[in-house]
Design a protein around this motif. Structure first.
Motif, PDB file in Angstrom:
ATOM      1  N   GLY A 126       0.801  -1.243   0.000  1.00 49.03           N
ATOM      2  CA  GLY A 126       0.000   0.000   0.000  1.00 49.03           C
ATOM      3  C   GLY A 126       0.819   1.272   0.000  1.00 49.03           C
ATOM      4  N   ASP A 127       2.068   1.192  -0.475  1.00 47.42           N
ATOM      5  CA  ASP A 127       2.927   2.393  -0.479  1.00 47.42           C
ATOM      6  C   ASP A 127       2.622   3.265  -1.703  1.00 47.42           C
ATOM      7  OD1 ASP A 127       6.569   2.974  -0.422  1.00 47.42           O
ATOM      8  OD2 ASP A 127       4.818   4.305  -0.613  1.00 47.42           O
ATOM      9  N   THR A 128       1.641   4.144  -1.553  1.00 48.72           N
ATOM     10  CA  THR A 128       1.178   4.934  -2.716  1.00 48.72           C
ATOM     11  C   THR A 128       2.279   5.845  -3.243  1.00 48.72           C
ATOM     12  OG1 THR A 128       0.215   6.377  -1.045  1.00 48.72           O
ATOM     13  CG2 THR A 128      -1.300   4.936  -2.238  1.00 48.72           C
ATOM     14  N   ASP A 129       3.141   6.368  -2.334  1.00 46.00           N
ATOM     15  CA  ASP A 129       4.215   7.264  -2.814  1.00 46.00           C
ATOM     16  C   ASP A 129       5.124   6.549  -3.797  1.00 46.00           C
ATOM     17  OD1 ASP A 129       4.491   8.891   0.434  1.00 46.00           O
ATOM     18  OD2 ASP A 129       3.214   9.282  -1.329  1.00 46.00           O
ATOM     19  N   LYS A 130       5.413   5.288  -3.498  1.00 45.76           N
ATOM     20  CA  LYS A 130       6.312   4.503  -4.382  1.00 45.76           C
ATOM     21  C   LYS A 130       5.682   4.375  -5.772  1.00 45.76           C
ATOM     22  CE  LYS A 130       7.609  -0.335  -5.071  1.00 45.76           C
ATOM     23  NZ  LYS A 130       7.493  -1.703  -4.499  1.00 45.76           N
ATOM     24  N   TRP A 131       4.393   4.136  -5.833  1.00 37.28           N
ATOM     25  CA  TRP A 131       3.743   3.900  -7.128  1.00 37.28           C
ATOM     26  C   TRP A 131       3.519   5.202  -7.890  1.00 37.28           C
ATOM     27  CZ3 TRP A 131       3.227  -0.803  -9.369  1.00 37.28           C
ATOM     28  CH2 TRP A 131       3.557  -1.904  -8.550  1.00 37.28           C
ATOM     29  N   ILE A 132       3.325   6.285  -7.147  1.00 38.53           N
ATOM     30  CA  ILE A 132       3.222   7.597  -7.817  1.00 38.53           C
ATOM     31  C   ILE A 132       4.560   7.916  -8.473  1.00 38.53           C
ATOM     32  CG2 ILE A 132       3.027  10.084  -7.391  1.00 38.53           C
ATOM     33  CD1 ILE A 132       0.355   9.191  -6.829  1.00 38.53           C
ATOM     34  N   ALA A 133       5.644   7.601  -7.752  1.00 39.10           N
ATOM     35  CA  ALA A 133       6.992   7.848  -8.309  1.00 39.10           C
ATOM     36  C   ALA A 133       7.196   7.017  -9.570  1.00 39.10           C
ATOM     37  CB  ALA A 133       8.041   7.521  -7.259  1.00 39.10           C
ATOM     38  N   ALA A 191      -7.224   3.937  -3.295  1.00 39.57           N
ATOM     39  CA  ALA A 191      -7.596   4.802  -4.432  1.00 39.57           C
ATOM     40  C   ALA A 191      -7.702   6.254  -3.981  1.00 39.57           C
ATOM     41  CB  ALA A 191      -8.921   4.328  -5.016  1.00 39.57           C
ATOM     42  N   LYS A 192      -8.332   6.464  -2.835  1.00 38.37           N
ATOM     43  CA  LYS A 192      -8.514   7.843  -2.359  1.00 38.37           C
ATOM     44  C   LYS A 192      -7.162   8.466  -1.999  1.00 38.37           C
ATOM     45  CE  LYS A 192     -13.276   7.593  -0.709  1.00 38.37           C
ATOM     46  NZ  LYS A 192     -14.162   7.594   0.479  1.00 38.37           N
ATOM     47  N   ARG A 193      -6.265   7.633  -1.450  1.00 30.50           N
ATOM     48  CA  ARG A 193      -4.928   8.156  -1.092  1.00 30.50           C
ATOM     49  C   ARG A 193      -4.149   8.505  -2.358  1.00 30.50           C
ATOM     50  NH1 ARG A 193      -3.918   4.288   2.476  1.00 30.50           N
ATOM     51  NH2 ARG A 193      -2.097   3.342   1.516  1.00 30.50           N
ATOM     52  N   LEU A 194      -4.235   7.641  -3.346  1.00 36.43           N
ATOM     53  CA  LEU A 194      -3.557   7.887  -4.633  1.00 36.43           C
ATOM     54  C   LEU A 194      -4.045   9.205  -5.224  1.00 36.43           C
ATOM     55  CD1 LEU A 194      -3.530   4.616  -6.785  1.00 36.43           C
ATOM     56  CD2 LEU A 194      -1.555   5.909  -5.982  1.00 36.43           C
ATOM     57  N   GLU A 195      -5.354   9.392  -5.195  1.00 35.47           N
ATOM     58  CA  GLU A 195      -5.934  10.607  -5.779  1.00 35.47           C
ATOM     59  C   GLU A 195      -5.435  11.836  -5.025  1.00 35.47           C
ATOM     60  OE1 GLU A 195     -10.211  10.778  -5.633  1.00 35.47           O
ATOM     61  OE2 GLU A 195     -10.214  12.874  -6.185  1.00 35.47           O
ATOM     62  N   PHE A 199       1.514  15.624 -11.997  1.00 35.07           N
ATOM     63  CA  PHE A 199       0.121  15.411 -12.409  1.00 35.07           C
ATOM     64  C   PHE A 199      -0.580  16.749 -12.615  1.00 35.07           C
ATOM     65  CE2 PHE A 199      -0.174  10.862 -12.073  1.00 35.07           C
ATOM     66  CZ  PHE A 199       0.909  10.547 -11.262  1.00 35.07           C
ATOM     67  N   VAL A 200      -0.255  17.698 -11.740  1.00 35.02           N
ATOM     68  CA  VAL A 200      -0.907  19.020 -11.847  1.00 35.02           C
ATOM     69  C   VAL A 200      -0.512  19.682 -13.167  1.00 35.02           C
ATOM     70  CG1 VAL A 200      -1.008  21.332 -10.817  1.00 35.02           C
ATOM     71  CG2 VAL A 200      -1.020  19.306  -9.337  1.00 35.02           C
ATOM     72  N   GLN A 201       0.783  19.643 -13.451  1.00 30.26           N
ATOM     73  CA  GLN A 201       1.273  20.304 -14.682  1.00 30.26           C
ATOM     74  C   GLN A 201       0.665  19.665 -15.934  1.00 30.26           C
ATOM     75  OE1 GLN A 201       5.316  19.407 -15.660  1.00 30.26           O
ATOM     76  NE2 GLN A 201       5.002  20.442 -17.644  1.00 30.26           N
ATOM     77  N   ARG A 202       0.491  18.327 -15.884  1.00 30.71           N
ATOM     78  CA  ARG A 202      -0.071  17.629 -17.054  1.00 30.71           C
ATOM     79  C   ARG A 202      -1.598  17.539 -16.985  1.00 30.71           C
ATOM     80  NH1 ARG A 202       4.771  15.992 -15.879  1.00 30.71           N
ATOM     81  NH2 ARG A 202       6.282  15.497 -17.530  1.00 30.71           N
TER      82      ARG A 202
END
Ligand code: SDX
Length: 428
Positions: free
Chosen positions: A284-291, A341-345, A354-357
């Motif tokens: 559940g390490d969302t930071d790792k998957w966002i990276a 999902a909510k944490r990822l969002e 994500f903001v820039q794109r």
């Protein structure tokens, strides 16, 4: 005086008419460009190119607006039913009570599928992907409805095929699900409305009568409404271009189903759940998957994020996200991946990449969580997307026919080998 765009090439200037839609979108009409200048335009992926003029669905990607025949999606999702929205998309107006009754009645009289269809349906391996089965079975309906192959179809025949498609697709989708479980298929029951009938055929067991849950019926209506059309997306464009060759409606819709199958399009709802499960299994390490999603050297993408047109929130994602909490609570389902999902969002929407794109959650990001709570397996999610999108595909196909649009045939810029002579194999 309508606006004119001017294109200067060398010492020549070409006047190109500008057309404006009813929602004030503007387009440069280049239909005479090649005749006038010898030039064509190039727009790989059609990010800047309109393929048609349509009166069915309007979306504004910057504002996050979606309307079917002028009605905001938020109102339809809240107040309408899937079969009423299907009528609206296909015929252009909300039906009167009698029109809706007649529409539902006609559909309920065509939900049976020819028994001979079972002969090759039984040939599919039970675990073969539902989208492959659906695309084949819908295309095969042409064989059982030869009247649909006649050139220059009358409006009455076209309408009959439309009714048959909507009716039989729900039965076929339930067949595919039951087959995946190794269970006997159910037959449609005319006493039920369209969505209730679909749920009955899908979940009823020979051992016990399916208990109709109004929460599930309401959730299913909402999800199907939210998927019903989305202007010239990949699969709708596929339906239009196949139909433009005068191929029958079953072949056109079957092609649309195949286009929707792709994980970058409708297949994303399945890919989202598979992604969330993978993140959960990985701790559940969302930071790792966002990276990973941001890393250009990593092919991983945050499935359910980003959109070709929406550069703001997908309005459908907002509605589904809210429905998620309601439905899971009412059904007493606690799905761990929802919190992931909510944490990822949350994390993604604060991250510069994500903001820039302008990457926001799209319709697929939350829908799978509800489908799962309603009891569907992951590989059925895209088939459910197709069931919802069917009225939109039909409306697009019908509009293209009624507008007598020419066969779709884009041009290209040739970048291959220039002229050369054949050489004998011994000299190669
Ligand atoms: C549907 O068209 C419709 O209307 C479709 C649909 C409908 O109702 O019919 O709305 C349904 O298909 C929704 C989309 C479902 N697909 C996914 O969720 C798959 C993940 N998303 C993407 O692959 C992507 O966002 C697309 C395919 C949806 C859109 O792709 P585009 O418009 O071609 O944008 P792009 O791929 O060029 O992305 C722009 C940038 C790129 O980075 P840079 O090259 O600028 O550095 O954003 C990045 C991309 O790498 N990017 C992502 C990303 N999506 C885009 N990076 C990480 N994760 C993502 N999800």
């Amino acid at each position: 005086m309508s606006e004119i765009a001017q294109l200067k090439i060398g010492d020549k200037t070409y006047d190109l008419p500008v057309i404006e839609g009813t929602e004030h979108e503007k387009a440069i009409d280049i239909s005479k460009l090649r005749d006038q200048s010898g030039y064509i335009t190039l727009d790989i992926g059609y990010k800047n190119t309109g393929a048609t003029k349509s009166a069915i669905t309007f979306l504004d990607g910057e504002q996050g607006i979606l309307k079917y025949r002028g009605y905001p999606i938020e109102q339809l999702a809240e107040k309408s039913s899937f079969i009423e929205v299907a009528y609206l998309l296909i015929y252009g107006e909300l039906p009167t009570e009698q029109q809706l009754k007649d529409f539902q009645y006609q559909i309920s009289r065509h939900t049976l599928v020819h028994e001979d269809m079972k002969k090759f349906f039984d040939g599919f391996p039970s675990k073969s992907h539902p989208m492959g089965q659906l695309s084949s079975l819908i295309g095969a309906l042409a064989a059982f409805n030869p009247e649909s192959l006649e050139p220059g179809l009358s409006p009455e025949i076209i309408n009959l095929e439309i009714i048959k498609l909507i009716a039989k697709m729900s039965t076929i989708v339930s067949w595919i699900y039951k087959k995946s479980l190794g269970q006997k298929v159910n037959y449609p029951q005319n006493k039920y409305d369209y969505v209730t009938n679909f749920l009955y055929m899908t979940f009823s067991q020979v051992t016990e009568e399916y208990e109709i849950d109004p929460v599930v019926v309401s959730a299913m209506n909402k999800l199907l409404i939210l998927h019903a059309d989305h202007e010239q997306n990949c699969s709708a464009s596929t339906v239009r271009i196949v139909g433009s060759s005068d191929a029958n409606i079953y072949a056109s819709i079957s092609a649309g189903i195949s286009a929707l199958w792709g994980p970058l399009h409708g297949g994303a709802n399945q890919a989202v759940i598979e992604m969330l499960e993978k993140i959960k299994a990985d701790g559940g390490d969302t930071d790792k998957w966002i990276a990973k999603a941001k890393d250009k050297n990593d092919s991983f993408r945050l499935m359910g994020f980003g959109h070709r047109v929406y550069k703001n929130f997908d309005p459908r994602a907002k509605i589904i996200k809210k429905a998620c909490d309601d439905i899971l609570e009412k059904l007493g389902v606690n799905d761990e991946v929802l919190s992931i999902a909510k944490r990822l969002e949350e994390v993604a929407l604060q991250d510069e990449y994500f903001v820039q794109r302008k990457l926001y959650p799209n319709v697929d990001f939350y829908s799978g969580i509800i489908y799962r709570a309603l009891g569907f397996p992951t590989d059925m999610f895209t088939v459910l997307f197709a069931l919802g999108r069917l009225p939109g595909w039909i409306a697009q196909w019908k509009e293209m026919k009624e507008n007598k649009e020419p066969i779709g045939r884009p041009r290209q810029v040739y970048v291959g080998a220039t002229n050369r002579d054949y050489t004998d194999i011994n000299n190669r």
